[in-house]
Design an enzyme around this catalytic site. Structure first.
Site, short mmCIF file in Angstrom:
data_model
loop_
_atom_site.label_atom_id
_atom_site.label_comp_id
_atom_site.label_asym_id
_atom_site.label_seq_id
_atom_site.Cartn_x
_atom_site.Cartn_y
_atom_site.Cartn_z
N GLY A 304 0.88 -1.08 -0.18
CA GLY A 304 0.16 -0.25 0.00
C GLY A 304 0.94 1.42 0.03
N ALA A 305 1.95 1.21 0.86
CA ALA A 305 2.75 2.20 0.89
C ALA A 305 4.11 1.77 1.55
CB ALA A 305 2.25 3.52 1.78
N MET A 306 5.33 2.73 1.39
CA MET A 306 6.48 2.52 1.92
C MET A 306 7.21 3.61 2.66
SD MET A 306 8.99 -0.09 2.55
CE MET A 306 10.37 0.49 3.36
N GLU A 307 7.70 3.33 3.84
CA GLU A 307 8.22 4.47 4.62
C GLU A 307 9.71 5.10 4.39
OE1 GLU A 307 7.81 1.24 5.70
OE2 GLU A 307 9.01 0.65 7.19
N ASN A 308 10.14 4.64 3.05
CA ASN A 308 11.36 5.15 2.80
C ASN A 308 11.85 6.60 3.51
OD1 ASN A 308 11.71 3.02 0.66
ND2 ASN A 308 10.24 4.43 -0.21
N HIS A 340 0.47 6.18 9.35
CA HIS A 340 1.28 4.86 9.56
C HIS A 340 2.72 4.94 9.10
CE1 HIS A 340 1.82 0.40 9.63
NE2 HIS A 340 2.74 0.64 8.73
N GLU A 341 3.05 5.64 7.67
CA GLU A 341 4.41 5.65 7.06
C GLU A 341 5.16 6.68 7.74
OE1 GLU A 341 4.92 2.96 5.41
OE2 GLU A 341 2.73 2.64 5.10
N HIS A 344 6.63 5.82 10.89
CA HIS A 344 7.70 4.80 10.93
C HIS A 344 9.28 5.72 10.74
CE1 HIS A 344 6.61 0.61 10.14
NE2 HIS A 344 5.76 0.91 9.08
N GLU A 363 6.07 -2.87 12.55
CA GLU A 363 4.67 -2.73 12.04
C GLU A 363 3.51 -2.61 12.97
OE1 GLU A 363 4.38 -1.51 9.23
OE2 GLU A 363 6.30 -2.39 8.10
N1 BES Z 1 6.66 -1.38 5.35
C1 BES Z 1 5.58 -1.64 4.98
C2 BES Z 1 5.44 -1.79 3.67
C3 BES Z 1 6.01 -3.06 3.08
C4 BES Z 1 5.03 -4.00 3.31
C5 BES Z 1 7.00 -3.43 2.62
C6 BES Z 1 5.46 -5.60 2.93
C7 BES Z 1 7.63 -4.45 2.33
C8 BES Z 1 6.77 -5.77 2.49
C9 BES Z 1 4.48 -0.29 5.17
O1 BES Z 1 5.07 0.64 6.13
C10 BES Z 1 3.29 -0.73 5.56
O2 BES Z 1 3.06 -1.43 6.53
N2 BES Z 1 2.26 -0.44 4.43
C11 BES Z 1 1.10 -0.85 4.85
C12 BES Z 1 0.12 0.19 5.07
C13 BES Z 1 -0.91 0.27 5.94
C14 BES Z 1 -0.60 -0.89 7.16
C15 BES Z 1 -1.57 1.42 6.40
C16 BES Z 1 0.64 -1.52 3.48
O3 BES Z 1 1.24 -1.26 2.53
O4 BES Z 1 -0.84 -2.05 3.38
ZN ZN Z 2 4.49 -0.37 8.19
#
Ligand code: BES
Ligand code: ZN
Length: 863
Positions: A304-308, A340-341, A344, A363
């Site tokens: 969904g998203a990534m916290e780079n 959320h991001e 992080h 997470e």
């Molecule tokens: N760090 C994750 C993204 C991720 C997920 C990277 C799986 C590699 C493998 C990010 O912070 C995250 O948790 N994204 C969620 C957002 C949500 C919980 C609001 C997502 O992608 O669904």
């Molecule tokens: Zn996350």
């Protein structure tokens, strides 16, 4: 988005699907391989890199070629050698390293071994490397892949022309697909990045630009050196974008980048982003650590998203919000994802887990604290009550024997993806809420702030957090929490009234009805007749007795009720004896209970019925007590239980299922009539969500009137896409209604929806339609929707919307389709949660036949 751990499920035809889970017990602490190894072979098959040489700073130049979808790069890393060795061991995968370019100081290696299976590069030198700092340099090339991981390409359109952009996604272990590096979270280093790209493009990285030089059609962009950070947080985006900008109270510049011409859709996220940064700075008592923050929407994005760090990437549907086109639930999802991001940036980026075993620290905490932020920005959303959605998912998954502890061994990079699941996120977030409620909000916040300060720019393990919390609060945090993070599952507390005593007993809850060996230290809370009369204690053994004389004296008859686990703060279930259950049912009808408690009671009752700990009849009787409820947060759980009961009855006793459907429809109809189809002036965000929730549920249950009305409004919408008769919030229900009547011989509805899908450029609308196409009762149409998933019409990132929508009638055909297309599916979506989504959507978790005896309807005269 869901991240489901895949376990063992029984599919409709009785086959068993299983996913390998890491089973071998192994100490995942850093490898202590001999620095004095004799051959590169000795470094194979290790779970972690040796630590005798560690990176301090990377200087990285990357040159993506967007037309050819390739890149070349040069990396040099300042390395600290701490034990005598003639080897350097680092990660690299799918990279062509130019062997002749490799140098450590002035020495070329005499042995170069790239082990693809272990994703490592071993360099052997003909002499021992001097202790202290030296520089390792090399050149390499790679492919901008289409797998949405490592350094990859995403496609977009500009002025009607197809274009490529270059994007990175490195978590969990894919930085090694972009440049050779020590690709583990504990090897923090500083990064100085330089990009050579076409001069007209926007090129972003974690840090701000310090210098740009143009040479013909290319420009070279130099970025500031980063603070110490882990490789999985490095990011690069190169493409055409527009942006809008704002800034925090402290003056940090925040930008949202979108496709050209779409910046107005970024305003909402920008606003939530700025507010979240201000809020987290206060909550963690630490300023935002970087000079800028960019957030950017990427058309092809796996998660969904990534916290780079400093450059957060999102799929479009998780960042963009359009007043005219998005639904209230899209809006919430954007807010939660942004919060959320950004959480992080502290919890994860500034303080990072030492190893993936502690992924939940990232997470679980980001999920928990995102609710805290959104609650404060949008108090009217009743966000903490909605948090129980997370707890519910965690409890449901963790009731399977094949679940895993929050802290899980990870022995190979390929095992990491599987733990981005409901256990790390939802159970993780829920046990944090339980602990916060036990310790008290203020003490908890203070301790978290000192944890962040203590481990800033460094790494921590789960027990490091417990140690800080213990020190700050003097409570036995470690003993208490270890029972929840090192042990899978959770307890059900059996509560029995015996005179003036309330007898309590814990046993591990499993949804197949068996009982596991687990034992927990359970933070118990109880209230009686009123929330003012409450108690709090730790249940430490198997059983305990609570004296309720002082409690019960003032209560009697109709008004006597006891609710344990107040507001569902604890990660456990409660099974009440008949007398206590009857008291609670009355309290629900009399509206004496909090929303959270009403949710907890119905969720526990459903789970206990599935596990055969109580009859389904008693669940249906309880559901009846919610008939007059009108709150979204409660009804969203009631509805989900109704839909689950519908699914179970369809599988277990098809002859009965149409009667059960009628009964469930009756349960939801009062509330549905109240909200109707048309938005009311000034109504609340939650009522808008409620309308959509109930309409969708009624369509799924086959309620004729709702289906007909949905189709009527859909036709009006086809004539006028802006009609107020079908706002974005209600569209999903109308699309599903249309699909209920589609069949191979009457497929206009499918074709029309597909046309709208192709015409729209809005990701949220596309996902709504994809989730509807597969919901048809005609299995041939379901198969067509699945085939569509394999065409260029559907981005690989969106396949799971199709899977999420599969109709009950279409599951058997979908399962057959998966088997026929297995090779293609695993090749197109390697290491993704899609495979588990597929199994989840096509098979039933348990055989339920025993739950639906024919007598059930006769036993229900009261509805
Ligand atoms: N760090 C994750 C993204 C991720 C997920 C990277 C799986 C590699 C493998 C990010 O912070 C995250 O948790 N994204 C969620 C957002 C949500 C919980 C609001 C997502 O992608 O669904
Ligand atoms: Zn996350």
């Amino acid at each position: 988005l869901q991240f489901n751990a895949l376990n063992i499920y029984v599919c409709p035809s009785g086959e068993v699907a299983a996913l390998a889970k890491s089973a071998v017990a192994f100490d995942p602490s850093a490898s202590d391989l001999p620095a004095m190894a004799e051959s590169p072979e000795q470094f194979r098959g290790q779970s972690r890199l040796p630590r005798f040489a560690e990176p301090l700073r990377y200087d990285l130049v990357l040159r993506p070629d967007l037309a050819a979808c390739t890149f070349s790069g040069s990396a040099s890393a300042a390395v600290a050698v701490s034990s005598p060795t003639r080897f350097l061991v680092l990660n690299a995968a799918e990279l062509a390293v130019d062997r002749s370019s490799i140098r450590f100081q002035d020495w070329a290696p005499t042995e170069v071994a790239q082990f693809e299976e272990d994703e490592i590069l071993v360099l052997g030198f003909d002499r021992e490397l001097p202790l202290g700092e030296g520089v390792l340099a090399m050149d390499f090339t790679g492919t901008l892949n289409d797998q949405m991981r490592g350094f990859y390409r995403s496609k977009y359109e500009y002025n009607g022309e197809a274009r490529n952009m270059a994007v990175t996604q490195f978590e969990a272990a894919d930085a090694r697909r972009c440049f050779p590096c020590w690709d583990e979270p504990a090897f923090k280093a500083k990064f100085k990045i330089t990009l050579e790209v076409p001069a007209e493009l926007v090129a972003l990285s974690n840090m701000p630009v310090v210098k740009e030089t143009v040479c013909g059609p290319l420009k070279t962009v130099y970025y500031e050196e980063s603070p110490l950070m882990s490789t999985y947080l490095v990011a690069i985006v190169v493409g055409l974008f527009d942006y809008i900008e704002s800034s925090t109270l402290e003056g940090t510049k925040v930008r949202v980048y979108t496709q050209v011409g779409k910046t107005s859709q970024g305003k909402f996220a920008l606003d939530v982003g700025v507010k979240s940064l201000d809020l987290f700075k206060d909550y963690f008592a630490t300023p935002y650590p970087l000079p800028k923050l960019d957030m950017i929407a990427i058309p092809d994005f796996a998660a969904g998203a990534m916290e780079n760090y400093g450059l957060v990437t999102y799929r479009e549907s998780a960042l963009l919000y359009d007043e005219q086109l998005s639904s209230a639930s899209n809006k919430q999802q954007v807010a939660i994802t942004v919060a959320h991001e950004l959480a992080h940036q502290w919890f994860g980026n500034l303080v990072t887990m030492e190893w993936w075993t502690h992924l939940w620290l990232n997470e679980g905490f980001a999920s928990w604290v995102s609710y805290l932020a959104v609650e404060s920005i949008f108090p009217e959303w009743n966000n903490w009550t909605q948090f129980l959605d997370e707890t519910t998912s965690g409890l449901r998954l963790d009731a399977l024997a094949e679940s895993h502890p929050i802290e899980v061994d990870v022995n190979h990079a390929s095992e990491i993806d599987a733990i981005f699941d409901s256990i790390s996120y939802d159970k993780g977030a829920s046990v944090i809420r339980m602990l916060q409620s036990y310790l008290g909000a203020e003490r908890f916040q203070k301790a978290l702030a000192s944890y962040i300060k203590k481990y800033a720019y460094s790494n921590a393990k789960t027990e490091d957090l417990w140690a800080v919390l213990e020190e700050e609060t003097g409570e036995p945090v470690k003993d208490l929490m270890t029972t929840w993070t090192k042990q899978q599952g959770y307890p059900v507390i059996y509560a029995k009234l015996n005179g003036q005593d309330l007898e309590l007993e814990q046993a591990q809850f499993l949804s197949d009805g068996s009982s596991g060996p687990g034992m927990w230290i359970v933070p118990m809370t109880a209230c009686c007749g009123s929330y003012d009369l409450n108690k709090k204690f730790l249940l430490k053994g198997k059983t305990d007795t609570m004296h309720i004389k002082d409690f019960a004296a003032s209560q009697s008859g109709q008004n006597f009720w006891i609710k344990l686990n107040i507001d569902q703060n604890g990660f456990y279930r409660v099974k009440y004896d008949d007398e206590l259950a009857a008291g609670l049912e009355n309290a629900i009808k009399a509206k004496k209970l909090s929303l959270m408690d009403m949710i907890g009671i119905v969720e526990d009752s459903y789970a206990l019925s599935v596990a055969c700990k109580q009859t389904l009849t008693s669940l249906l009787r309880l559901l009846n007590a919610y008939r007059h409820e009108s709150d979204y947060t409660v009804l969203s759980h009631v509805t989900s239980v109704c839909l689950s009961v519908n699914k179970i009855s369809t599988d277990a006793n098809p002859d009965l299922s149409s009667d059960i459907k009628q009964l469930l429809i009756k349960l939801l109809l009062l509330a549905a009539k109240r909200v109707g189809w048309d938005p009311k002036d000034g109504e609340s965000h939650l009522d808008v969500m409620l309308r959509s929730l109930l309409l969708i549920a009624l369509v799924k249950l086959g309620h004729d009137e709702t289906i007909k009305e949905g189709i009527r409004r859909f036709h009006i919408f086809l004539e006028d896409r802006k009609t107020p008769l079908l706002p974005p919030d209600n569209r999903k229900a109308a699309y599903l209604a249309v699909m209920r009547t589609v069949s191979t011989s009457n497929r206009t509805g499918y074709d029309v929806l597909l046309k709208i899908y192709k015409e729209t450029s809005e990701a949220q609308e596309k996902s709504r339609i994809l989730g509807s196409l597969s919901s048809c009762p005609d299995k041939d149409i379901v198969v067509q929707a699945l085939n569509l998933m394999l065409t260029d019409e559907v981005r690989n990132q969106d396949a799971f919307y199709v899977l999420g929508g599969i109709s009950l009638e279409g599951r058997e055909a979908a399962w057959a389709w998966l088997k026929d297309n297995w090779d293609h599916v695993v090749k197109t979506w390697p290491s993704s949660s899609l495979i588990s989504d597929f199994v989840n959507s096509t098979v039933s978790p348990v055989r339920y036949t025993h739950l639906f005896p024919f007598e059930i309807l006769r036993a229900l005269p009261f509805i």
